[in-house]
Structure formats: C-alpha cells, structure tokens
Design a protein around this motif. Structure first.
Motif, PDB file in Angstrom:
ATOM      1  N   GLU A 222      42.058  47.471  57.563  1.00 57.32           N
ATOM      2  CA  GLU A 222      41.954  46.310  56.684  1.00 57.32           C
ATOM      3  C   GLU A 222      43.193  46.173  55.800  1.00 57.32           C
ATOM      4  O   GLU A 222      43.633  45.047  55.517  1.00 57.32           O
ATOM      5  CB  GLU A 222      40.699  46.382  55.827  1.00 57.32           C
ATOM      6  CG  GLU A 222      40.551  45.168  54.918  1.00 57.32           C
ATOM      7  CD  GLU A 222      39.145  44.954  54.395  1.00 57.32           C
ATOM      8  OE1 GLU A 222      39.003  44.119  53.481  1.00 57.32           O
ATOM      9  OE2 GLU A 222      38.195  45.592  54.887  1.00 57.32           O
ATOM     10  N   ARG A 226      45.177  42.778  55.788  1.00 59.18           N
ATOM     11  CA  ARG A 226      45.344  41.971  54.577  1.00 59.18           C
ATOM     12  C   ARG A 226      46.820  41.652  54.333  1.00 59.18           C
ATOM     13  O   ARG A 226      47.174  40.528  53.962  1.00 59.18           O
ATOM     14  CB  ARG A 226      44.775  42.728  53.372  1.00 59.18           C
ATOM     15  CG  ARG A 226      43.252  42.688  53.263  1.00 59.18           C
ATOM     16  CD  ARG A 226      42.771  43.601  52.151  1.00 59.18           C
ATOM     17  NE  ARG A 226      41.341  43.474  51.917  1.00 59.18           N
ATOM     18  CZ  ARG A 226      40.795  42.836  50.872  1.00 59.18           C
ATOM     19  NH1 ARG A 226      41.582  42.278  49.955  1.00 59.18           N
ATOM     20  NH2 ARG A 226      39.490  42.753  50.730  1.00 59.18           N
ATOM     21  N   LEU A 255      38.852  49.545  65.767  1.00 56.14           N
ATOM     22  CA  LEU A 255      37.863  49.075  64.805  1.00 56.14           C
ATOM     23  C   LEU A 255      36.487  49.064  65.449  1.00 56.14           C
ATOM     24  O   LEU A 255      36.328  48.524  66.552  1.00 56.14           O
ATOM     25  CB  LEU A 255      38.202  47.647  64.351  1.00 56.14           C
ATOM     26  CG  LEU A 255      37.257  47.032  63.313  1.00 56.14           C
ATOM     27  CD1 LEU A 255      37.537  47.628  61.936  1.00 56.14           C
ATOM     28  CD2 LEU A 255      37.417  45.508  63.288  1.00 56.14           C
ATOM     29  N   LEU A 259      32.012  46.046  62.657  1.00 47.37           N
ATOM     30  CA  LEU A 259      32.752  45.740  61.429  1.00 47.37           C
ATOM     31  C   LEU A 259      33.676  44.535  61.586  1.00 47.37           C
ATOM     32  O   LEU A 259      34.312  44.101  60.614  1.00 47.37           O
ATOM     33  CB  LEU A 259      33.592  46.949  61.004  1.00 47.37           C
ATOM     34  CG  LEU A 259      32.829  48.240  60.684  1.00 47.37           C
ATOM     35  CD1 LEU A 259      33.812  49.328  60.254  1.00 47.37           C
ATOM     36  CD2 LEU A 259      31.778  48.015  59.619  1.00 47.37           C
ATOM     37  N   SER A 262      32.843  41.109  59.341  1.00 41.13           N
ATOM     38  CA  SER A 262      33.113  41.188  57.905  1.00 41.13           C
ATOM     39  C   SER A 262      34.614  41.269  57.644  1.00 41.13           C
ATOM     40  O   SER A 262      35.130  40.653  56.698  1.00 41.13           O
ATOM     41  CB  SER A 262      32.390  42.383  57.284  1.00 41.13           C
ATOM     42  OG  SER A 262      32.789  43.603  57.894  1.00 41.13           O
ATOM     43  N   LEU A 263      35.342  42.020  58.462  1.00 42.39           N
ATOM     44  CA  LEU A 263      36.790  42.104  58.290  1.00 42.39           C
ATOM     45  C   LEU A 263      37.443  40.748  58.503  1.00 42.39           C
ATOM     46  O   LEU A 263      38.252  40.290  57.674  1.00 42.39           O
ATOM     47  CB  LEU A 263      37.377  43.122  59.267  1.00 42.39           C
ATOM     48  CG  LEU A 263      38.911  43.160  59.329  1.00 42.39           C
ATOM     49  CD1 LEU A 263      39.505  43.574  57.994  1.00 42.39           C
ATOM     50  CD2 LEU A 263      39.395  44.069  60.449  1.00 42.39           C
ATOM     51  N   ARG A 266      36.978  38.267  55.676  1.00 45.21           N
ATOM     52  CA  ARG A 266      37.854  38.515  54.517  1.00 45.21           C
ATOM     53  C   ARG A 266      39.302  38.110  54.814  1.00 45.21           C
ATOM     54  O   ARG A 266      39.991  37.551  53.954  1.00 45.21           O
ATOM     55  CB  ARG A 266      37.774  39.984  54.105  1.00 45.21           C
ATOM     56  CG  ARG A 266      36.428  40.375  53.504  1.00 45.21           C
ATOM     57  CD  ARG A 266      36.456  41.751  52.882  1.00 45.21           C
ATOM     58  NE  ARG A 266      36.584  42.810  53.857  1.00 45.21           N
ATOM     59  CZ  ARG A 266      35.556  43.357  54.519  1.00 45.21           C
ATOM     60  NH1 ARG A 266      34.326  42.907  54.315  1.00 45.21           N
ATOM     61  NH2 ARG A 266      35.748  44.349  55.367  1.00 45.21           N
TER      62      ARG A 266
END
Length: 277
Positions: A222, A226, A255, A259, A262-263, A266
């Motif tokens: 993440e 990001r 990954l 998950l 949700s990743l 974001r």
C-alpha cells in the motif's frame, strides 16, 4: 496524453465516468485450470464498481526461476489457452510475459499485451519480435537501468513497427538482496510519450535469497501504491492470489486477493485528489 486514443488494442481500458489509473493484475503464473478464472472474475467485479480500467495478467510460463525445481507452469499451450478463454469469457485485455523471439507470435494469438521481463528489456531481437506482432508491448524497466535509458527500449519497439508501448517501473537493485523505487522514474519515462505503470508488488521483492526462493515485503504494497497514484502514474501493476503463502511463484510479495478491493478503493481516492490539483 490519452493512451485510449493511441492504443486501439486497449480500448477496453476506458471508463468515460472517470480518469482513474488503469490496473494490470492477476496471479504470477497460471497454476491450474480453475483459479485464474476465479481471480479474474473477482478483480473484474471490483474494478467495475470502482470504475478502474482493468487488464488481467498471468504468465503462462515462468522462465526466470532461481532453482531448477521451481514451478514454471502447467504447460505452454495449456496456459495460453486458459488466457485466451479468459479474454473471451470476460471481455478484458490480457497480459502475459514472453522470454524469447519464438514465443512472441504464438502468445500474440491469445493475448493483447506482450510483456518484456525486466531482465530482458535490452534484448533487441525480443523487442523486435514483440513489436512485429502488432500487440501492445509492456517493457519492464531493468533493475539495473536508469529511467532515462528506457528511451532506447521504446525506440527499438517503434523502429520494428510497434506503435503501442508502455513502460513499467519495478524497482532498482539496492545491494544484493533488495530493491528500491525511485519515483522520479515516472515523469522521466513519461518523456517518451508512453504510459508509465508502477509495479507495486515486484518492487518489494527480496531477490537472491540463499535458499533460491525470492522473499518479499508485502506489508509495504500500500505504501508503494499510495506513492505511485499520488504522482498520477498511468497504471498500477500488481500480482494477487487467494492464498499467497501457497502460491507456486512469487507468493512472498503478492497481495492477498481479499485485500484488493479495500486497497484499490483507497488508491482511487488518493489518485482523484492528487491528480485534480
């Protein structure tokens, strides 16, 4: 630059409702006849709801393995046929690696994007063979190269008739057993007027382990993601698996599939804010 108008083979990578990054994702390699379909279906469901253009990725054969007994695939034709069926069933672009010139024309019958592994990004004959198929060519930046040096890979693809090229950042060698991502690579490689993708899972590999099995640092996926979307990269590449601990290749830096939603949710929010400034 709009890659939609430049890349007819990737017209499916278009969502008029959003200017999201596109996603290239899937398992490292075709492990069996069932799981690739399940992974693609799950990723397609997520990306449609989040309005993320999506291409499915899986290798039909893994040629670059440390140990002689490492899993390489279920068979070339078997793997390619599965990729072709996924492409037809789900209507998504499909990406796979090639490792030598003879593979290019064969793989091009089943997929939309031929991916050049990082270690092979300087192989002129391989780039030429990929370009001559007319498919999109995604060249992963070598761990040993500067971003500026990737201009030559782009030039080679164009010289041999390829019009659709992408470049992917996947980390730079840092010592013997680590990689580091230099995010300056994104704007620098964009100077070639091609889409630039950031691989947020292979960038976290820990290669050259004594036991011959690459390690990884997946808790940082993440973080890399990001950073990548905050500088408005064109695409994100990631490998994902329902059970990474039991994956047959690269499980240490993949990954977990549960998950992914949700990743990505974001990352979309960060991207929308950062790229609207």
């Amino acid at each position: 630059m709009s890659y939609h108008t430049l890349y007819p083979h990737l017209q499916q990578l278009r969502h008029t409702e959003t200017n999201n990054f596109f996603l290239i994702a899937g398992p490292c390699v075709i492990e069996d006849e069932k799981s690739p379909f399940e992974i693609c279906e799950r990723l397609l469901d997520i990306t449609e709801r989040l309005h993320i253009p999506f291409a499915f990725k899986a290798s039909y054969r893994k040629a670059n393995r440390s140990r002689v007994d490492s899993f390489t695939g279920i068979g070339d034709w078997e793997g390619l046929e599965i990729l072709g069926k996924i492409r037809e069933q789900f209507g998504v672009p499909v990406v796979t690696d090639i490792h030598n010139e003879t593979e290019a024309a064969t793989a091009a019958q089943f997929v939309d994007v031929l991916q050049i592994p990082a270690f092979l990004c300087r192989q002129t004959s391989l780039l030429a063979a990929a370009a001559e198929t007319g498919r999109v060519v995604n060249v992963k930046k070598g761990q040993f190269l500067s971003p500026e040096a990737m201009q030559h890979a782009v030039d080679k693809v164009h010289f041999f008739g390829g019009r659709e090229v992408m470049l992917t950042e996947r980390g730079t060698t840092f010592g013997y057993q680590d990689l580091v991502v230099d995010f300056r690579s994104v704007p620098l490689m964009r100077r070639n007027n091609v889409p630039v993708v950031v691989d947020i899972t292979h960038s976290l590999q820990k290669p050259n382990q004594p036991d011959g099995i690459s390690g990884g640092n997946p808790e940082m996926i993440e973080t890399i993601g990001r950073a990548a979307v905050s500088i408005c990269c064109d695409g994100i590449f990631m490998e994902t698996h329902p059970d990474p601990k039991n994956a047959k290749s690269d499980g240490a830096n993949m990954l977990p599939l549960d998950l992914a939603e949700s990743l990505l949710d974001r990352l979309v929010k960060i991207h929308q804010v950062a790229c609207s400034l």
